[in-house]
Each structure stands twice: as C-alpha cells, then as structure tokens.
Design a protein around this motif. Structure first.
Motif, PDB file in Angstrom:
ATOM      1  N   LEU A 188     -89.507 -98.001  15.370  1.00 43.16           N
ATOM      2  CA  LEU A 188     -88.795 -99.243  15.052  1.00 43.16           C
ATOM      3  C   LEU A 188     -88.580-100.095  16.302  1.00 43.16           C
ATOM      4  O   LEU A 188     -88.652-101.328  16.250  1.00 43.16           O
ATOM      5  N   SER A 189     -88.322 -99.423  17.434  1.00 41.50           N
ATOM      6  CA  SER A 189     -88.127-100.169  18.683  1.00 41.50           C
ATOM      7  C   SER A 189     -89.398-100.923  19.061  1.00 41.50           C
ATOM      8  O   SER A 189     -89.349-102.069  19.522  1.00 41.50           O
ATOM      9  N   ASP A 190     -90.551-100.289  18.840  1.00 43.80           N
ATOM     10  CA  ASP A 190     -91.812-100.951  19.160  1.00 43.80           C
ATOM     11  C   ASP A 190     -92.144-102.055  18.163  1.00 43.80           C
ATOM     12  O   ASP A 190     -92.851-103.010  18.496  1.00 43.80           O
ATOM     13  N   LEU A 191     -91.653-101.924  16.944  1.00 47.10           N
ATOM     14  CA  LEU A 191     -91.811-102.999  15.969  1.00 47.10           C
ATOM     15  C   LEU A 191     -91.083-104.251  16.452  1.00 47.10           C
ATOM     16  O   LEU A 191     -91.617-105.365  16.402  1.00 47.10           O
ATOM     17  N   VAL A 192     -89.867-104.059  16.952  1.00 45.69           N
ATOM     18  CA  VAL A 192     -89.111-105.194  17.509  1.00 45.69           C
ATOM     19  C   VAL A 192     -89.800-105.720  18.758  1.00 45.69           C
ATOM     20  O   VAL A 192     -89.920-106.934  18.962  1.00 45.69           O
ATOM     21  N   LEU A 193     -90.293-104.793  19.605  1.00 43.06           N
ATOM     22  CA  LEU A 193     -90.954-105.196  20.846  1.00 43.06           C
ATOM     23  C   LEU A 193     -92.209-106.017  20.574  1.00 43.06           C
ATOM     24  O   LEU A 193     -92.513-106.963  21.309  1.00 43.06           O
ATOM     25  N   LEU A 214     -82.778 -99.024  20.228  1.00 41.91           N
ATOM     26  CA  LEU A 214     -83.583 -98.127  19.396  1.00 41.91           C
ATOM     27  C   LEU A 214     -84.475 -97.230  20.243  1.00 41.91           C
ATOM     28  O   LEU A 214     -84.632 -96.035  19.953  1.00 41.91           O
ATOM     29  N   TYR A 215     -85.045 -97.796  21.301  1.00 47.70           N
ATOM     30  CA  TYR A 215     -85.941 -97.022  22.155  1.00 47.70           C
ATOM     31  C   TYR A 215     -85.209 -95.862  22.827  1.00 47.70           C
ATOM     32  O   TYR A 215     -85.660 -94.707  22.764  1.00 47.70           O
TER      33      TYR A 215
END
Length: 231
Positions: A188-193, A214-215
C-alpha cells in the motif's frame, strides 16, 4: 529484552522522521531517514538474537531490511541531486526489488508451501505487474521510460504480499499473520508512492506522510515476524 527496547526507540525515531519528512527532502532529513531505517534493521537483528532458533529466516529478513535501507537512501538522493534523479530512482527500484527476493525466500524457507502454491502466487504477482501498467492511464499515472522496471518491481513486491498472505492462511501462525499485514502495508505504501512519483498533484504533506507511515509500519511488522516464529 533488547528487542523491545530497540523497537521502542525505533518507533519514536521513525514517527519523528515521518512527520519531518512530510515537509520535504533535504540532506538533514536524509540522515534522519537513514537513522529511521537503521532502527527497523536493528530491530530485526535483536529479534534474531532473542529467537536464535530461526536465525536462517531472520538473516533473510535482515538482508531484505538492509536493502530497504539502501533503497531508502537512493530514493531521497533523487530529490537532493535532481540532475541524477533517474539513476537514483533506478537504484531505489533495484535495491527494493532484491530485498523482496530475500523476503520471499524467507517465507518459502519456513512455510509448508507446495510448488504449485508458489506458482499460483507468481502468476498472480505477474498479472498484477501487467495490470499496473495496463491501468496506468485510468489511474492517471505516467510511467514513461520506467514502465518495464515498474512492471518487474510490482511483480516482486506482489510476490512478497501473496506468498505471505497464503502462508498466514495455511499456517494460522501469529508470525505469518504479522508478516502478511506488514507485506500488505508495504504494498500500500508503494501504491501511494507511485501516485507521488508518477502522478500529478500528489507531492503534498498528507500523501508523503501516508507513504512513509505505511512503509515503516510494514518494515517493523516484517521484522516483528522473527520474534514470534516457532512460538
């Protein structure tokens, strides 16, 4: 126990960094970020010391965390040295990608996964990689020359998530459930990133805060899986 002491210190340092980093990147904040990443790495180390019977699993998790630290550094250097931003971004992708190889290796090593379980997870992960690229326009993301590396990275990232979720489902162990939650938080953190890097209008304090929160939550949970394994 040293693990819980390190975890407590790490959480304080990391939360401080997450709030500071939401205001933008700088050399000073890069060192703060490196300190935060070092904290979750040390948490993994002390978790292995506290639970030495799973040293093989823990070592693989530590290697994944170490590569995450390197990736963290590369991605912030992208902002500090914009002339070399492309090279730093590629390096960040590569570090994290290899880190996920270690995470997946740890999951496979310590769980009763059949070859067809792994094959199904790989097929789903590859499909998610292609799906990410194919839906880029719909998601208003512009990957440009990074399309190929994004596809490959998403596949490896998704492999960590899918294998950990499957392992949690099959074993019902506390360790694997914690790991699965951590892997999903990482995804999810990479989705935001991806929105921040490849979208428009997302480089704001709230999305940056959400990405880092999240990361780091994901990385600390992955590290915590060591302490509960075989218990």
């Amino acid at each position: 126990m040293l693990y819980y002491f390190t975890l407590g210190i790490g959480l304080v340092v990391t939360l401080g960094f997450v709030f500071v980093r939401s205001k933008g990147a700088s050399v000073k904040r890069l060192f703060f970020k490196m300190s935060s990443s070092l904290c979750y790495l040390l948490t993994s180390v002390f978790a292995v010391i506290s639970n030495p019977s799973v040293a093989d699993y823990g070592t693989l998790i530590i290697m994944g965390g170490a590569l995450g630290l390197a990736g963290d550094t590369a991605l912030d250097l992208k902002f500090i040295y914009p002339k070399d931003a492309n090279e730093y971004l590629k390096a960040g992708f590569l570090f994290f990608l290899v880190g996920h190889v270690f995470y997946v290796g740890a999951i496979i090593l310590y769980n009763p996964l059949e070859w067809w379980h792994i094959l199904i997870c790989a097929a789903i992960s590859i499909a998610l990689g292609f799906g990410t690229i194919m839906t880029a326009n719909m998601m208003k993301l512009h990957y440009g020359k990074y399309r190929r590396i994004v596809l490959i990275y998403v596949a490896f990232l998704s492999m960590t998530a899918t294998t950990s979720v499957l392992a949690a489902f099959l074993t019902q162990s506390k360790s694997m459930i914690i790991l699965a939650i951590g892997a999903v938080a990482f995804l999810l953190s990479d989705l935001v990133l991806s929105k921040i890097y490849f979208g428009r209008g997302w480089e704001k304090p709230a999305p940056i805060f959400a990405n880092h929160f999240l990361y780091y939550a994901g990385q600390y949970l992955i590290a915590a899986s060591i302490i509960f394994l075989n218990k």
